[in-house]
Design an enzyme around this catalytic site. Structure first.
Site, PDB file in Angstrom:
ATOM      1  N   SER A 244      -2.664   5.806  15.991  1.00 45.57           N
ATOM      2  CA  SER A 244      -2.430   5.506  17.053  1.00 45.57           C
ATOM      3  C   SER A 244      -2.506   6.388  18.219  1.00 45.57           C
ATOM      4  O   SER A 244      -2.411   7.362  17.925  1.00 45.57           O
ATOM      5  CB  SER A 244      -1.086   4.686  16.991  1.00 45.57           C
ATOM      6  OG  SER A 244      -0.502   4.782  18.546  1.00 45.57           O
TER       7      SER A 244
ATOM      8  N   ASN B  97      -5.539  -0.254   7.463  1.00 43.62           N
ATOM      9  CA  ASN B  97      -5.283  -0.634   9.072  1.00 43.62           C
ATOM     10  C   ASN B  97      -3.437  -0.723   8.744  1.00 43.62           C
ATOM     11  O   ASN B  97      -2.974  -0.875   9.339  1.00 43.62           O
ATOM     12  CB  ASN B  97      -5.460  -2.242   9.178  1.00 43.62           C
ATOM     13  CG  ASN B  97      -4.888  -3.187  10.266  1.00 43.62           C
ATOM     14  OD1 ASN B  97      -5.106  -2.689  11.328  1.00 43.62           O
ATOM     15  ND2 ASN B  97      -4.389  -3.441   9.836  1.00 43.62           N
TER      16      ASN B  97
ATOM     17  N   VAL C 163       0.797  -1.289   0.346  1.00 45.44           N
ATOM     18  CA  VAL C 163      -0.117   0.163   0.445  1.00 45.44           C
ATOM     19  C   VAL C 163       0.990   1.555  -0.275  1.00 45.44           C
ATOM     20  O   VAL C 163       0.306   2.660   0.006  1.00 45.44           O
ATOM     21  CB  VAL C 163      -0.540   0.455   1.108  1.00 45.44           C
ATOM     22  CG1 VAL C 163      -1.945  -0.998   1.179  1.00 45.44           C
ATOM     23  CG2 VAL C 163      -0.408  -0.326   2.483  1.00 45.44           C
TER      24      VAL C 163
ATOM     25  N   LYS D  12       0.853   8.728  12.484  1.00 43.07           N
ATOM     26  CA  LYS D  12       0.119   8.450  13.213  1.00 43.07           C
ATOM     27  C   LYS D  12      -0.802   9.817  13.119  1.00 43.07           C
ATOM     28  O   LYS D  12      -1.902   9.826  13.584  1.00 43.07           O
ATOM     29  CB  LYS D  12      -0.165   7.618  14.530  1.00 43.07           C
ATOM     30  CG  LYS D  12       0.733   6.251  13.730  1.00 43.07           C
ATOM     31  CD  LYS D  12      -0.575   5.603  13.033  1.00 43.07           C
ATOM     32  CE  LYS D  12      -0.025   4.212  12.799  1.00 43.07           C
ATOM     33  NZ  LYS D  12      -1.169   4.013  11.651  1.00 43.07           N
TER      34      LYS D  12
ATOM     35  N   ILE E 202      -1.656  -2.905  21.308  1.00 43.78           N
ATOM     36  CA  ILE E 202      -1.965  -3.525  21.510  1.00 43.78           C
ATOM     37  C   ILE E 202      -1.542  -5.603  21.576  1.00 43.78           C
ATOM     38  O   ILE E 202      -0.826  -5.238  20.872  1.00 43.78           O
ATOM     39  CB  ILE E 202      -2.914  -4.714  20.048  1.00 43.78           C
ATOM     40  CG1 ILE E 202      -3.905  -3.163  20.528  1.00 43.78           C
ATOM     41  CG2 ILE E 202      -3.944  -5.319  19.871  1.00 43.78           C
ATOM     42  CD1 ILE E 202      -4.766  -3.039  21.411  1.00 43.78           C
TER      43      ILE E 202
ATOM     44  N   TYR F  32       7.140   7.577  13.920  1.00 47.08           N
ATOM     45  CA  TYR F  32       6.045   6.932  13.359  1.00 47.08           C
ATOM     46  C   TYR F  32       5.478   7.583  14.119  1.00 47.08           C
ATOM     47  O   TYR F  32       3.560   8.152  13.529  1.00 47.08           O
ATOM     48  CB  TYR F  32       6.592   5.869  14.648  1.00 47.08           C
ATOM     49  CG  TYR F  32       5.200   5.471  14.776  1.00 47.08           C
ATOM     50  CD1 TYR F  32       4.583   4.021  13.772  1.00 47.08           C
ATOM     51  CD2 TYR F  32       4.069   4.539  16.263  1.00 47.08           C
ATOM     52  CE1 TYR F  32       3.522   3.125  14.325  1.00 47.08           C
ATOM     53  CE2 TYR F  32       3.304   4.411  15.685  1.00 47.08           C
ATOM     54  CZ  TYR F  32       3.303   3.343  15.052  1.00 47.08           C
ATOM     55  OH  TYR F  32       1.580   2.153  15.412  1.00 47.08           O
TER      56      TYR F  32
HETATM   57  P1  NAP Z   1       0.893  -6.081  12.933  1.00 49.51           P
HETATM   58  O1  NAP Z   1       0.677  -7.873  14.158  1.00 49.51           O
HETATM   59  O2  NAP Z   1       2.694  -5.935  12.175  1.00 49.51           O
HETATM   60  O3  NAP Z   1       0.996  -6.159  11.280  1.00 49.51           O
HETATM   61  C1  NAP Z   1       1.369  -5.002  10.248  1.00 49.51           C
HETATM   62  C2  NAP Z   1       0.464  -5.172   8.790  1.00 49.51           C
HETATM   63  O4  NAP Z   1       0.510  -4.340   8.584  1.00 49.51           O
HETATM   64  C3  NAP Z   1       0.284  -6.985   8.838  1.00 49.51           C
HETATM   65  O5  NAP Z   1      -0.969  -7.507   8.176  1.00 49.51           O
HETATM   66  C4  NAP Z   1       1.696  -6.196   6.943  1.00 49.51           C
HETATM   67  O6  NAP Z   1       0.897  -7.071   6.096  1.00 49.51           O
HETATM   68  C5  NAP Z   1       1.235  -4.821   6.899  1.00 49.51           C
HETATM   69  N1  NAP Z   1       1.736  -3.688   6.032  1.00 49.51           N
HETATM   70  C6  NAP Z   1       2.786  -3.338   6.492  1.00 49.51           C
HETATM   71  N2  NAP Z   1       3.462  -2.766   5.628  1.00 49.51           N
HETATM   72  C7  NAP Z   1       2.633  -3.425   4.442  1.00 49.51           C
HETATM   73  C8  NAP Z   1       2.418  -2.435   3.360  1.00 49.51           C
HETATM   74  N3  NAP Z   1       3.447  -1.817   2.777  1.00 49.51           N
HETATM   75  N4  NAP Z   1       1.246  -2.989   2.087  1.00 49.51           N
HETATM   76  C9  NAP Z   1       0.705  -3.485   2.868  1.00 49.51           C
HETATM   77  N5  NAP Z   1       1.026  -4.150   4.356  1.00 49.51           N
HETATM   78  C10 NAP Z   1       1.322  -3.847   4.791  1.00 49.51           C
HETATM   79  O7  NAP Z   1       0.489  -4.646  13.585  1.00 49.51           O
HETATM   80  P2  NAP Z   1      -0.748  -4.581  13.970  1.00 49.51           P
HETATM   81  O8  NAP Z   1      -0.522  -3.756  15.605  1.00 49.51           O
HETATM   82  O9  NAP Z   1      -1.896  -5.501  13.357  1.00 49.51           O
HETATM   83  O10 NAP Z   1      -0.569  -2.606  13.711  1.00 49.51           O
HETATM   84  C11 NAP Z   1      -2.223  -2.768  12.803  1.00 49.51           C
HETATM   85  C12 NAP Z   1      -2.009  -1.010  12.967  1.00 49.51           C
HETATM   86  O11 NAP Z   1      -2.263  -1.243  14.161  1.00 49.51           O
HETATM   87  C13 NAP Z   1      -1.313  -0.258  12.574  1.00 49.51           C
HETATM   88  O12 NAP Z   1      -0.776   0.624  11.376  1.00 49.51           O
HETATM   89  C14 NAP Z   1      -0.289  -0.284  13.962  1.00 49.51           C
HETATM   90  O13 NAP Z   1       0.324   1.307  13.685  1.00 49.51           O
HETATM   91  C15 NAP Z   1      -1.823   0.646  14.483  1.00 49.51           C
HETATM   92  N6  NAP Z   1      -1.554  -0.113  15.515  1.00 49.51           N
HETATM   93  C16 NAP Z   1      -1.245  -0.617  16.786  1.00 49.51           C
HETATM   94  C17 NAP Z   1      -0.766  -0.814  17.931  1.00 49.51           C
HETATM   95  C18 NAP Z   1      -0.398  -1.949  18.511  1.00 49.51           C
HETATM   96  O14 NAP Z   1      -0.135  -2.129  19.510  1.00 49.51           O
HETATM   97  N7  NAP Z   1      -0.151  -3.464  17.999  1.00 49.51           N
HETATM   98  C19 NAP Z   1      -1.470   0.413  18.586  1.00 49.51           C
HETATM   99  C20 NAP Z   1      -1.676   1.630  17.788  1.00 49.51           C
HETATM  100  C21 NAP Z   1      -1.799   1.915  16.343  1.00 49.51           C
HETATM  101  P3  NAP Z   1       2.406  -8.209   5.857  1.00 49.51           P
HETATM  102  O15 NAP Z   1       2.262  -9.069   7.067  1.00 49.51           O
HETATM  103  O16 NAP Z   1       1.379  -9.095   4.763  1.00 49.51           O
HETATM  104  O17 NAP Z   1       3.214  -7.539   4.896  1.00 49.51           O
END
Ligand code: NAP
Length: 249
Positions: free
Chosen positions: A139, A89, A63, A156, A184, A152
């Site tokens: 975030s 996402n 993306v 966000k 999370i 980051y």
């Molecule tokens: P995660 O488990 O690391 O997953 C990240 C996801 O983003 C993966 O499915 C990955 O896909 C996808 N992604 C990364 N680069 C991409 C690209 N260039 N094109 C398409 N997909 C891409 O992290 P998560 O915690 O689920 O994060 C999801 C969202 O929540 C993010 O935007 C993150 O910033 C936000 N967030 C997370 C937290 C937390 O505590 N976990 C807190 C605040 C915000 P692939 O693996 O297929 O590459």
């Protein structure tokens, strides 16, 4: 939830973490989902096996590249005939200090975490013919900041701005909202959760005394995407166990 059955939802970064839980929840609610992935092909295929081929489409796209956002939407429309819900996402996190940050670091994180959301929205909107809902994942790091968030946090915070600008531009037929998660339990936060001291410090400041589950973000996505949230747009919902309001600085 009201208004989700039969809807077509694109979830970017759906193979893992919050995206995966969201894709599962939306299909439980009767949606057809597009499982976008970039590197996690195996997990994406496993997810499609759970959901079933009739109700899902797998699509590999980075993306961070505008042409790939366009292909993702075009494939969705070709397969399912339209788009109703877009969940922006996909995102990644890398700690960066001012001393070490490079132009490439900045550009890549802005491309994936922000530009992708803008262009997935731009390409989806013309196909949201029966109205629609866009949910952006920002975030709490975009509402405040933490050490080494030189790239980051700006991405966000930009997602908050993008949410508000799109909400104005797309009203009244398309609602646009954001969710700001705290910590999370996904791969993104493994480093923090593996550090006992850092985890304790964080949990001491979290009224609910635990980290969140991906499903606890997915349920808010489903709510915002559904007709139950029909009078909410341009809003950012914080889902962080109370951390942000208790934060002492
Ligand atoms: P995660 O488990 O690391 O997953 C990240 C996801 O983003 C993966 O499915 C990955 O896909 C996808 N992604 C990364 N680069 C991409 C690209 N260039 N094109 C398409 N997909 C891409 O992290 P998560 O915690 O689920 O994060 C999801 C969202 O929540 C993010 O935007 C993150 O910033 C936000 N967030 C997370 C937290 C937390 O505590 N976990 C807190 C605040 C915000 P692939 O693996 O297929 O590459």
């Amino acid at each position: 939830m009201k208004g989700l059955s039969g809807k077509v939802a694109i979830v970017t970064g759906a193979a893992r973490g919050i995206g995966r839980a969201t894709a599962l929840r939306l299909t439980e609610e009767g949606c057809k989902v597009v499982i976008n992935y970039f590197k996690s092909e195996k997990q994406a295929k496993e997810l499609q096996e759970i959901i079933g081929e009739k109700r899902s489409l797998l699509f590999k796209a980075d993306v961070g590249k505008v042409e790939e956002c366009k292909s993702l939407v075009e494939a969705t429309v070709k397969h399912f005939g339209g788009v109703d819900i877009l969940v922006n996402n996909a995102g990644f996190f890398e700690p960066k200090s001012l001393a070490e940050v490079t132009e490439e670091d900045w550009d890549r994180m802005m491309d994936v975490n922000v530009k992708g959301a803008l262009f997935c929205s731009k390409f989806s909107v013309p196909y949201m013919k029966r109205g629609g809902s866009i949910v952006n994942i920002t975030s709490i790091a975009g509402l405040t900041s933490f050490p080494h968030r030189l790239t980051y946090t700006p991405t966000k915070t930009s997602m908050v701005g993008l949410t508000k600008a799109l909400a104005i531009e797309l009203a009244p037929n398309i609602r646009v909202n954001a969710i700001a998660p705290g910590v999370i339990e996904t791969e993104m936060t493994y480093w923090l959760r593996a550090d006992e001291e850092a985890s304790k410090r964080r949990l001491d400041l979290t009224p609910l005394k635990r980290f969140g589950k991906p499903e606890e973000i997915a349920s808010v996505v489903a709510f915002l995407a559904s007709d139950e949230a029909s009078y909410i747009t341009g809003e950012v919902i914080v889902v962080d166990g109370g951390f942000l309001f208790l934060r002492p600085y």
